[in-house]
Design an enzyme around this catalytic site. Structure first.
Site, PDB file in Angstrom:
ATOM      1  N   THR A 165       2.663   3.054   8.303  1.00 37.12           N
ATOM      2  CA  THR A 165       1.619   2.208   7.820  1.00 37.12           C
ATOM      3  C   THR A 165       0.084   2.567   7.765  1.00 37.12           C
ATOM      4  OG1 THR A 165       0.865   0.034   8.535  1.00 37.12           O
ATOM      5  CG2 THR A 165       2.176   1.326  10.224  1.00 37.12           C
ATOM      6  N   GLU A 189      -1.635   0.795   9.372  1.00 37.42           N
ATOM      7  CA  GLU A 189      -2.432   0.369  10.450  1.00 37.42           C
ATOM      8  C   GLU A 189      -2.548   1.516  11.618  1.00 37.42           C
ATOM      9  OE1 GLU A 189      -0.979  -3.444  11.768  1.00 37.42           O
ATOM     10  OE2 GLU A 189      -0.382  -3.794   9.817  1.00 37.42           O
ATOM     11  N   TYR A 244       2.190  -2.348  17.850  1.00 38.76           N
ATOM     12  CA  TYR A 244       3.021  -1.943  16.735  1.00 38.76           C
ATOM     13  C   TYR A 244       2.520  -0.945  16.047  1.00 38.76           C
ATOM     14  CZ  TYR A 244       4.045  -2.014  11.760  1.00 38.76           C
ATOM     15  OH  TYR A 244       4.391  -1.713  10.685  1.00 38.76           O
TER      16      TYR A 244
HETATM   17  P1  NAD Z   1      11.278  -6.014   8.742  1.00 37.14           P
HETATM   18  O1  NAD Z   1      10.932  -6.479   9.882  1.00 37.14           O
HETATM   19  O2  NAD Z   1      11.555  -6.974   7.543  1.00 37.14           O
HETATM   20  O3  NAD Z   1      12.623  -5.153   8.644  1.00 37.14           O
HETATM   21  C1  NAD Z   1      13.013  -4.287   9.712  1.00 37.14           C
HETATM   22  C2  NAD Z   1      14.480  -3.956   9.697  1.00 37.14           C
HETATM   23  O4  NAD Z   1      14.887  -3.085  10.582  1.00 37.14           O
HETATM   24  C3  NAD Z   1      15.586  -5.130   9.834  1.00 37.14           C
HETATM   25  O5  NAD Z   1      16.572  -5.346   9.033  1.00 37.14           O
HETATM   26  C4  NAD Z   1      16.021  -4.905  11.270  1.00 37.14           C
HETATM   27  O6  NAD Z   1      17.389  -5.614  11.410  1.00 37.14           O
HETATM   28  C5  NAD Z   1      16.176  -3.484  11.378  1.00 37.14           C
HETATM   29  N1  NAD Z   1      16.019  -2.898  12.668  1.00 37.14           N
HETATM   30  C6  NAD Z   1      15.061  -3.264  13.658  1.00 37.14           C
HETATM   31  N2  NAD Z   1      15.464  -2.464  14.940  1.00 37.14           N
HETATM   32  C7  NAD Z   1      16.599  -1.565  14.213  1.00 37.14           C
HETATM   33  C8  NAD Z   1      17.201  -0.715  15.277  1.00 37.14           C
HETATM   34  N3  NAD Z   1      16.873  -0.287  16.253  1.00 37.14           N
HETATM   35  N4  NAD Z   1      18.284   0.002  14.416  1.00 37.14           N
HETATM   36  C9  NAD Z   1      18.634  -0.134  13.388  1.00 37.14           C
HETATM   37  N5  NAD Z   1      17.778  -1.254  12.475  1.00 37.14           N
HETATM   38  C10 NAD Z   1      16.852  -1.963  13.133  1.00 37.14           C
HETATM   39  O7  NAD Z   1      10.210  -4.877   8.309  1.00 37.14           O
HETATM   40  P2  NAD Z   1       9.773  -4.324   6.750  1.00 37.14           P
HETATM   41  O8  NAD Z   1       8.689  -5.345   6.430  1.00 37.14           O
HETATM   42  O9  NAD Z   1      10.661  -4.352   5.820  1.00 37.14           O
HETATM   43  O10 NAD Z   1       9.084  -3.053   7.321  1.00 37.14           O
HETATM   44  C11 NAD Z   1       9.949  -1.879   6.781  1.00 37.14           C
HETATM   45  C12 NAD Z   1       9.258  -0.623   7.322  1.00 37.14           C
HETATM   46  O11 NAD Z   1       8.080  -0.319   6.751  1.00 37.14           O
HETATM   47  C13 NAD Z   1       8.716  -0.554   8.808  1.00 37.14           C
HETATM   48  O12 NAD Z   1       8.862   0.825   9.355  1.00 37.14           O
HETATM   49  C14 NAD Z   1       7.544  -0.947   8.888  1.00 37.14           C
HETATM   50  O13 NAD Z   1       6.630  -0.495  10.157  1.00 37.14           O
HETATM   51  C15 NAD Z   1       7.059  -0.262   7.633  1.00 37.14           C
HETATM   52  N6  NAD Z   1       5.760  -0.729   6.748  1.00 37.14           N
HETATM   53  C16 NAD Z   1       5.574  -2.205   6.452  1.00 37.14           C
HETATM   54  C17 NAD Z   1       4.728  -2.691   5.606  1.00 37.14           C
HETATM   55  C18 NAD Z   1       4.846  -4.399   5.564  1.00 37.14           C
HETATM   56  O14 NAD Z   1       3.685  -4.827   4.975  1.00 37.14           O
HETATM   57  N7  NAD Z   1       5.755  -4.973   5.870  1.00 37.14           N
HETATM   58  C19 NAD Z   1       3.772  -1.931   5.434  1.00 37.14           C
HETATM   59  C20 NAD Z   1       3.785  -0.685   5.624  1.00 37.14           C
HETATM   60  C21 NAD Z   1       4.745  -0.011   6.200  1.00 37.14           C
HETATM   61  P1  TYD Z   2       0.255 -10.065   8.715  1.00 35.40           P
HETATM   62  O1  TYD Z   2       1.021 -10.406   7.596  1.00 35.40           O
HETATM   63  O2  TYD Z   2       0.666 -10.193  10.193  1.00 35.40           O
HETATM   64  O3  TYD Z   2       0.152  -8.487   8.716  1.00 35.40           O
HETATM   65  P2  TYD Z   2      -0.860  -7.218   9.621  1.00 35.40           P
HETATM   66  O4  TYD Z   2      -1.118  -8.011  10.675  1.00 35.40           O
HETATM   67  O5  TYD Z   2       0.347  -6.288   9.574  1.00 35.40           O
HETATM   68  O6  TYD Z   2      -1.846  -7.100   8.522  1.00 35.40           O
HETATM   69  O7  TYD Z   2      -1.373 -10.521   8.710  1.00 35.40           O
HETATM   70  C1  TYD Z   2      -1.930 -10.351   7.642  1.00 35.40           C
HETATM   71  C2  TYD Z   2      -3.487 -10.823   8.018  1.00 35.40           C
HETATM   72  O8  TYD Z   2      -3.300 -12.433   7.890  1.00 35.40           O
HETATM   73  C3  TYD Z   2      -3.808 -10.280   9.362  1.00 35.40           C
HETATM   74  O9  TYD Z   2      -5.525 -10.105   8.870  1.00 35.40           O
HETATM   75  C4  TYD Z   2      -3.661 -11.613  10.271  1.00 35.40           C
HETATM   76  C5  TYD Z   2      -3.842 -12.656   9.471  1.00 35.40           C
HETATM   77  N1  TYD Z   2      -2.947 -13.859   9.888  1.00 35.40           N
HETATM   78  C6  TYD Z   2      -3.566 -14.982   9.976  1.00 35.40           C
HETATM   79  O10 TYD Z   2      -4.486 -15.325   9.905  1.00 35.40           O
HETATM   80  N2  TYD Z   2      -2.479 -15.937  10.447  1.00 35.40           N
HETATM   81  C7  TYD Z   2      -1.211 -16.171  10.775  1.00 35.40           C
HETATM   82  O11 TYD Z   2      -0.590 -16.800  11.076  1.00 35.40           O
HETATM   83  C8  TYD Z   2      -0.805 -14.558  10.437  1.00 35.40           C
HETATM   84  C9  TYD Z   2       0.855 -14.053  10.614  1.00 35.40           C
HETATM   85  C10 TYD Z   2      -1.686 -13.464   9.874  1.00 35.40           C
END
Ligand code: NAD
Ligand code: TYD
Length: 341
Positions: A126, A128, A151
């Site tokens: 990420t 982040e 995180y």
């Molecule tokens: P999510 O929380 O929707 O899904 C995570 C999945 O991992 C779930 O299906 C959960 O059951 C599985 N999991 C958790 N712990 C586990 C373990 N110990 N063993 C096996 N499976 C396990 O997350 P997401 O939003 O789909 O993100 C996926 C990846 O992408 C993560 O690594 C996250 O850091 C990265 N990422 C997410 C974003 C975003 O905006 N959501 C952005 C950049 C990177």
């Molecule tokens: P989020 O979807 O949690 O992603 P990230 O923290 O990984 O960027 O949050 C996106 C932005 O929205 C972040 O600046 C925090 C803000 N936010 C709120 O203002 N209210 C909320 O209830 C949540 C979940 C996030």
């Protein structure tokens, strides 16, 4: 048939990635290793569950003997590691599962992949990990790591473990770092699906602080295409940033969502800020553009409309999630905040 292991494939991005791979690469099979935490939902893959090229295994990436046996049994050629605890607010309430899965789990996967001579390992990370930006500039792949939440610190640690394995052992690791994703099947704890679901239920939208924090939004399909490109063409040891070129403040985004849903701005509640809240993220993805031939294709306006339409058409999916464990988290996270708001 060549077989790819995807971890965390029942989550938001992993499930979209598996659908993309099965649709676009007919010669590839996928083993999905997922622990099914609160965020893992097999319903996300219901439409491909019977595909003969798809194998699901419920289990933990930190379980070395399980990972070893899956790698051997299915002769896995490559791993894409999505499995993680992924929500910043939850990491502030309890960081232990973040350390266990994101750090320990990634090292177990690396060790098992080395032992099985897996040919490629993509660590899905990420933006982040780079910390927070002021009002100008953008993260490049050489921006120093400066994570600010449990995180992001756990994701940075995992990136460094991959880096160390590449350096010490010639491990075939590639790291991708992406900005905030949105799209179908996103768990409704994250900003966009949370606000869509609350607005549909005529519930308040809890905006942290003043709502001036900025995120760069990318549609999940664009991110998944980027990961597929990194898997295919990425160079070992390299990092690739992906972003959507769509920066927006949280308050502007909130107003946009309310407009799309035809709900009043009176639903907005400014609530106490997230501790250590990163001010702004922005991504320079020129390296992925020039070296992987990738660029984001889905404009934010178009992607957001399609996403809102998906949540409108899938209220049952959201309701099933919101009636489970999620209720407890919501009370803990927002109870007092919304009471004060
Ligand atoms: P999510 O929380 O929707 O899904 C995570 C999945 O991992 C779930 O299906 C959960 O059951 C599985 N999991 C958790 N712990 C586990 C373990 N110990 N063993 C096996 N499976 C396990 O997350 P997401 O939003 O789909 O993100 C996926 C990846 O992408 C993560 O690594 C996250 O850091 C990265 N990422 C997410 C974003 C975003 O905006 N959501 C952005 C950049 C990177
Ligand atoms: P989020 O979807 O949690 O992603 P990230 O923290 O990984 O960027 O949050 C996106 C932005 O929205 C972040 O600046 C925090 C803000 N936010 C709120 O203002 N209210 C909320 O209830 C949540 C979940 C996030």
């Amino acid at each position: 048939m060549p077989t790819l292991m995807v971890t965390g494939g029942c989550g938001f991005i992993g499930s979209n990635f598996i659908r993309l791979i099965l649709a676009n690469q007919p010669g590839l099979a996928v083993v999905n290793l997922d622990k099914l935490t609160y965020a893992g939902n097999p319903e996300n893959l219901a439409e491909i569950a019977d595909d003969s090229r798809y194998i699901f295994c419920q289990g933990d990436i930190a379980d070395r003997s399980l990972v070893d046996s899956l790698l051997v049994e299915h002769r896995i050629e490559a791993i894409v590691n999505f499995a993680a605890e992924s929500h910043v607010d939850r990491s502030l309430l309890d960081s232990s599962p973040f350390v266990q899965t994101n750090i320990v789990g990634t090292q177990v996967l690396i060790d098992a992949a080395r032992a099985a001579s897996v040919r490629r390992f993509v660590q899905v990370s990420t933006d982040e990990v780079y910390g927070s930006l002021g009002s100008t500039g953008a993260f490049t792949e050489s921006t120093p790591l400066a994570p600010n939440s449990p995180y992001s610190a756990s994701k940075a640690a995992a990136d460094l473990l991959v880096r160390a394995a590449v350096h010490s052992h010639g491990f075939p690791g590639v790291i991708t770092r992406c900005s905030n994703n949105y799209g179908r099947f996103q768990f409704p704890e994250k900003l966009i699906p949370l606000f869509i679901s609350n607005a549909l239920d005529h519930q308040p939208l809890p905006v942290y602080g003043t709502g001036e924090n900025v995120r760069d939004w990318i549609h999940v399909d664009d991110h998944c295409r980027g990961i597929a490109a990194a898997l295919r063409d990425g160079d070992v040891g390299e990092v690739y940033n992906f972003g959507g070129n769509a920066e927006m403040s949280n308050i502007d985004l909130t107003r946009k969502l309310l407009g799309l849903l035809d709900r009043p701005e009176s639903l907005i509640r400014f609530v106490p800020d997230r501790p250590g809240h990163d001010q702004r993220y922005a991504i320079d993805c020129s390296k992925a553009e020039s070296e992987l031939g990738w660029s984001p294709e889905i404009g934010f306006g178009e992607g957001l409309s399609v996403t809102v339409a998906w949540y409108l058409a899938n209220t049952d999916w959201v309701e099933r999630i919101r009636s489970g464990e999620y209720r407890e988290f919501y009370k803990q996270q927002y109870g007092e905040r919304l009471g004060d708001g």
